[in-house]
Design an enzyme around this catalytic site. Structure first.
Site, PDB file in Angstrom:
ATOM      1  N   ASP A 186      12.313  15.551  16.342  1.00  0.00           N
ATOM      2  CA  ASP A 186      12.244  14.449  15.620  1.00  0.00           C
ATOM      3  C   ASP A 186      11.079  14.350  14.586  1.00  0.00           C
ATOM      4  OD1 ASP A 186      14.107  11.508  15.024  1.00  0.00           O
ATOM      5  OD2 ASP A 186      11.940  11.117  14.487  1.00  0.00           O
TER       6      ASP A 186
ATOM      7  N   HIS B  21      11.238   5.840  20.463  1.00  0.00           N
ATOM      8  CA  HIS B  21      10.061   4.840  20.082  1.00  0.00           C
ATOM      9  C   HIS B  21      10.004   3.681  21.313  1.00  0.00           C
ATOM     10  CE1 HIS B  21       9.250   6.807  16.577  1.00  0.00           C
ATOM     11  NE2 HIS B  21      10.397   6.636  15.880  1.00  0.00           N
TER      12      HIS B  21
ATOM     13  N   ASP C   8      15.597  14.274  11.212  1.00  0.00           N
ATOM     14  CA  ASP C   8      14.893  13.506  10.025  1.00  0.00           C
ATOM     15  C   ASP C   8      13.688  14.371   9.618  1.00  0.00           C
ATOM     16  OD1 ASP C   8      13.591  12.788  12.314  1.00  0.00           O
ATOM     17  OD2 ASP C   8      13.743  10.613  12.066  1.00  0.00           O
TER      18      ASP C   8
ATOM     19  N   HIS D 212       9.403  11.917  13.468  1.00  0.00           N
ATOM     20  CA  HIS D 212       8.707  10.773  14.021  1.00  0.00           C
ATOM     21  C   HIS D 212       8.121  10.978  15.372  1.00  0.00           C
ATOM     22  CE1 HIS D 212      11.261   8.864  11.067  1.00  0.00           C
ATOM     23  NE2 HIS D 212      10.183   8.289  10.647  1.00  0.00           N
TER      24      HIS D 212
HETATM   25 ZN    ZN Z   1      12.661   9.736  13.564  1.00  0.00          ZN
END
Ligand code: ZN
Length: 308
Positions: free
Chosen positions: A162, A125, A245, A164
């Site tokens: 991931d 991120h 995740d 995200h």
């Molecule tokens: Zn994540």
């Protein structure tokens, strides 16, 4: 050929606060899983500190210096509601980025077939000028830029499974056709980027997945879109943002993957690396917040790397 495991105890000392999901217990769980006898053949390397010059290939030097200067001597210093510094955070961030850089060096030198970096804080991120989403420096993007600058590779791919979207990696890559970024992620979900329309200069492939998607949808995204695009790109090294995740047990998202899905995608990426990149693959830990699912999934991933 061997699989390298890079980590550093400093990565346990980054403490974003009690009750924060990105806890030192995550890394302890992964390392404990990799201590069992079946992982004895891993070659273990201590992660060096990334040099500021390595970081500066992605993050402007003044940003990196200000981030390190913001590390508190005691207590906590919040960058945003999710992203918090403790006294150990600077050293952890430097070791996390340094691990992935060192893993690239080892794999390109032929000292290992592939490598896994068990590190935190995660990185995907972190945008060039913006630490966010539990991430300080973008470890995988720094390693990609290093592979190109220090080793002269012409094409470097990052694959991110991931749950995200790796907005930071996309932001660092989107104007550079020598870098390639592909991501599966749940949408809608934090950070909100990652629509299929975001294509960079033709070097970004986003495949958003609806909540409750499982292995069938995940594998179709790779078989139908991401792997063909990677075959067309012909990366000289494959880097992996390995967040776990998207597991069905994870508390932060609603995808339904299980360990066998992580084994499948790992094997696909190893085969891709064998086709185009002399087998060179470096993976680094991103998210994963259910400790048992994280440990089992990371162990599955590393088991595949070791049998490549
Ligand atoms: Zn994540």
């Amino acid at each position: 050929m061997t699989t390298m495991l890079y980590t550093h105890e400093a990565c346990l000392a980054h403490d974003p606060g009690r009750h924060h999901p990105e806890s030192p217990a995550r890394l302890r769980a992964v390392l404990a899983a990799l201590e069992t006898p079946e992982f004895q053949a891993l070659r273990r390397g201590e992660a060096p500190r990334a040099e500021l010059a390595d970081i500066a290939r992605i993050h402007p030097r003044d940003f990196a210096e200000r981030l390190l200067a913001a590390v508190p001597h005691e207590g906590h210093a919040a960058i945003d509601a999710d992203t918090v510094l403790s006294p150990g955070s600077g050293e952890a961030a430097l070791r996390a980025a340094g691990a992935v850089v060192a893993a690239v060096d080892a794999v390109i030198a032929g000292a290992a077939a592939n490598a896994f970096c068990a590190v935190r804080p995660p990185g995907h991120h972190a945008e060039p000028r913006h630490a966010m989403g539990f991430c300080l420096f973008n470890n995988i993007a720094i390693a990609a830029a290093h592979a190109r600058a220090a080793h002269g590779l012409a094409r470097v791919a990052v694959v991110d499974f991931d749950v995200h979207h790796g907005n930071g990696t996309q932001a660092a890559f989107e104007n550079d056709a020598t870098l390639f970024y592909a991501s599966t992620h749940q949408m809608p979900l934090y950070p909100g980027t990652g629509s299929a329309r975001e294509r960079g200069v033709g070097n970004i492939v986003n495949v958003p997945l609806a909540p409750m998607s499982g292995g069938r949808e995940f594998r179709a995204a790779y078989s139908g879109e991401i792997l063909p695009a990677l075959d067309a790109f012909r990366p000289e090294i494959v880097l992996v943002s390995a967040g776990f995740d998207a597991h069905r047990s994870d508390p932060l998202a609603e995808l339904m993957l299980v360990e066998s899905d992580y084994a499948w995608v790992t094997d696909q990426l190893l085969a891709l690396a064998a086709r185009h990149a002399k087998g060179r693959l470096v993976s680094t830990l991103e998210g994963g917040y259910d400790l048992a699912a994280l440990a089992a999934s990371a162990a599955t991933h590393v088991r595949c790397l070791m049998t490549a």
